[in-house]
Design a protein around this motif. Sequence first.
Motif, PDB file in Angstrom:
ATOM      1  N   VAL A 157       0.548  -1.249  -0.016  1.00  0.00           N
ATOM      2  CA  VAL A 157       0.066   0.505  -0.222  1.00  0.00           C
ATOM      3  C   VAL A 157       0.704   1.378  -0.291  1.00  0.00           C
ATOM      4  O   VAL A 157       0.403   1.845  -0.546  1.00  0.00           O
ATOM      5  N   VAL A 158       1.874   1.127   0.659  1.00  0.00           N
ATOM      6  CA  VAL A 158       2.486   2.541   0.472  1.00  0.00           C
ATOM      7  C   VAL A 158       3.958   2.218  -0.442  1.00  0.00           C
ATOM      8  O   VAL A 158       4.014   3.384  -0.835  1.00  0.00           O
ATOM      9  N   VAL A 159       3.874   1.327  -1.176  1.00  0.00           N
ATOM     10  CA  VAL A 159       5.362   1.657  -2.209  1.00  0.00           C
ATOM     11  C   VAL A 159       3.744   1.863  -3.262  1.00  0.00           C
ATOM     12  O   VAL A 159       4.362   2.978  -4.376  1.00  0.00           O
ATOM     13  N   GLU A 160       2.226   1.821  -3.302  1.00  0.00           N
ATOM     14  CA  GLU A 160       1.821   2.269  -4.920  1.00  0.00           C
ATOM     15  C   GLU A 160       1.032   3.735  -4.336  1.00  0.00           C
ATOM     16  O   GLU A 160       1.600   4.356  -5.577  1.00  0.00           O
ATOM     17  N   LYS A 161       0.987   4.100  -3.136  1.00  0.00           N
ATOM     18  CA  LYS A 161       0.657   5.706  -2.792  1.00  0.00           C
ATOM     19  C   LYS A 161       1.686   6.265  -3.754  1.00  0.00           C
ATOM     20  O   LYS A 161       1.394   7.520  -3.473  1.00  0.00           O
ATOM     21  N   ASN A 162       3.366   5.625  -2.940  1.00  0.00           N
ATOM     22  CA  ASN A 162       3.993   6.643  -3.419  1.00  0.00           C
ATOM     23  C   ASN A 162       4.275   6.643  -4.202  1.00  0.00           C
ATOM     24  O   ASN A 162       5.486   7.204  -4.717  1.00  0.00           O
ATOM     25  N   HIS A 163       4.069   5.630  -5.397  1.00  0.00           N
ATOM     26  CA  HIS A 163       4.030   5.603  -6.623  1.00  0.00           C
ATOM     27  C   HIS A 163       6.130   5.386  -6.917  1.00  0.00           C
ATOM     28  O   HIS A 163       6.748   5.607  -7.798  1.00  0.00           O
ATOM     29  N   LEU A 164       6.422   4.248  -5.970  1.00  0.00           N
ATOM     30  CA  LEU A 164       7.628   3.803  -5.693  1.00  0.00           C
ATOM     31  C   LEU A 164       8.168   2.931  -7.360  1.00  0.00           C
ATOM     32  O   LEU A 164       9.266   2.933  -8.013  1.00  0.00           O
ATOM     33  N   VAL A 165       7.201   2.284  -7.510  1.00  0.00           N
ATOM     34  CA  VAL A 165       7.483   1.485  -8.758  1.00  0.00           C
ATOM     35  C   VAL A 165       7.294   2.534 -10.120  1.00  0.00           C
ATOM     36  O   VAL A 165       8.480   1.580 -10.996  1.00  0.00           O
ATOM     37  N   SER A 166       6.239   2.694 -10.554  1.00  0.00           N
ATOM     38  CA  SER A 166       6.108   3.982 -12.005  1.00  0.00           C
ATOM     39  C   SER A 166       7.023   4.603 -11.676  1.00  0.00           C
ATOM     40  O   SER A 166       7.810   5.558 -12.790  1.00  0.00           O
ATOM     41  N   ASP A 167       7.493   5.812 -10.558  1.00  0.00           N
ATOM     42  CA  ASP A 167       8.258   7.373 -10.993  1.00  0.00           C
ATOM     43  C   ASP A 167       9.127   7.430  -9.738  1.00  0.00           C
ATOM     44  O   ASP A 167      10.357   8.303  -9.896  1.00  0.00           O
ATOM     45  N   GLY A 168       9.776   6.428  -9.029  1.00  0.00           N
ATOM     46  CA  GLY A 168      10.033   5.888  -7.614  1.00  0.00           C
ATOM     47  C   GLY A 168      11.435   5.374  -8.111  1.00  0.00           C
ATOM     48  O   GLY A 168      10.742   4.478  -8.883  1.00  0.00           O
ATOM     49  N   ILE A 169      11.830   4.543  -6.595  1.00  0.00           N
ATOM     50  CA  ILE A 169      11.964   3.352  -5.875  1.00  0.00           C
ATOM     51  C   ILE A 169      11.891   3.252  -4.897  1.00  0.00           C
ATOM     52  O   ILE A 169      12.586   3.297  -3.937  1.00  0.00           O
ATOM     53  N   GLU A 170      11.807   1.942  -4.866  1.00  0.00           N
ATOM     54  CA  GLU A 170      11.978   0.883  -3.419  1.00  0.00           C
ATOM     55  C   GLU A 170      12.990  -0.043  -3.787  1.00  0.00           C
ATOM     56  O   GLU A 170      12.906  -1.205  -4.620  1.00  0.00           O
ATOM     57  N   PHE A 171      13.976   0.388  -2.644  1.00  0.00           N
ATOM     58  CA  PHE A 171      15.306  -0.750  -2.950  1.00  0.00           C
ATOM     59  C   PHE A 171      14.572  -1.546  -2.139  1.00  0.00           C
ATOM     60  O   PHE A 171      14.070  -1.560  -0.822  1.00  0.00           O
TER      61      PHE A 171
END
Length: 454
Positions: free
Chosen positions: A147-161
């Motif tokens: 939920v946190v990854v999606e709401k902060n657009h980390l896959v599409s516009d940022g990055i989750e290490f």
Amino acid sequence: MKFQYAFILGNHPVISQAEIIALLPHAHILCSTNETLFIELSTDLPSDFLNGLGGTIKIARIESETKMINNQIFELILNKREEKQHTRNHKKREKIQIRKIDFGISWYGSKNRKLALRNGLEFKKYLKSKGIKSRLVTSQGKTLSSVVVEKNHLVSDGIEFIIIENGHDFYSGYTIAIQNFESYSLRDYGRPARDDRSGMLPPKVAQMLINLTGTDKNRILLDPFCGSGTILQEALLLGYEKIIGADKDIVAIENTKKNLVWLSTHFLPSYKQTHSDTQKESHRVKAIMPELIESPIENLNKYIKGASVHCIVFEGFLGSPNITYRQLPGTVAELTALYKSTFHICAQLLVANGIIACALPAWRFHNTFTFLPMNTLLPKNLQLQNRVNQTPRKSFIYARPMQTVCREIFILKKRAYATDGIVSPCNRRKMNAEDSIAIITKKDKTSNSDAAVW
């Protein structure tokens, strides 16, 4: 070329691992933990692969294996991710200049809840020293939820290490896909006909059951206890084309129809593109509806030709959700009789080497499980299948904390050339897979109680 991936597993990691292995039988398993499964493939994963996995929360591409984690590792992963994005978007492969980035860190395998935050703050300072603005996305724990990854657009516009700690080694990479929690919620709670009495099988569990069969999508799938159609809807979404659903309750059949019509307008792109909202419901039903049969399990062989179904997937009746310990012996005896008949009919309907994936009840009182006596339920031509990390009963347990009525998941296979009790041994023949659903149009005419404890 080899591709390495980490699958971040859900609340039942043993079942999640079995599901992945069933779908990727040629994958080389590098390592596994209680939270992750790390594999190597000779081909790249399809971009939508996670959409078909019920038990996986995230998929990460692994880019590095090291003995330590520092800012240079994060920068290396970031650059590799940016390179892949540029290549995918068909842009010129020039030197990448990152001006601003939103990022987060999920750290798996360590009990230190502050590792992700500490390393995130250090990398943020490192980026600032290089003139790059950044925003660090954090959470209360050492990992970010989907939920946190999606709401902060980390896959599409940022990055989750993603950092996976395994002994003295660190596998590091970045998230490429997260589970669509909103879609699962809508398919569970947003359907027009949701009947608490006919069972509450979550779509994720239905998906896992189907995937555990490992059956090709051009084969015939049967759910003999279809209820409100959860397994049927997930089979449609997974791409199965030849589906049969059955239930003894006409209300359940009607609810299934309503839910599948609703599914077609919300989740099936091919239907959206070729059908208008003004079409009659009969046309809509015909476009996507599986074969539905109103019949109890013991009469299904009157409607479905023997040795014509390739896989059977079901969750049967689990008994009362409010059962007491005193009621348990009677319930076990009743359901033993039901499932003995069920497996006898299933064996008749399955082709040779056909697969069953089913969820049966298991009861937990005083931290002790009581199970159905499988050795008395199964005909000789149905064999329990071995999977990694199963219980001694060759099963998986799906249960929430403090839950009394739980699910015990089995995978069974019909032995080739085995008699089902109707075909005599002297007239035994090879049961070839058929490419069409063989429905018999004839109208329907209308124990052992010893339980295993583990």
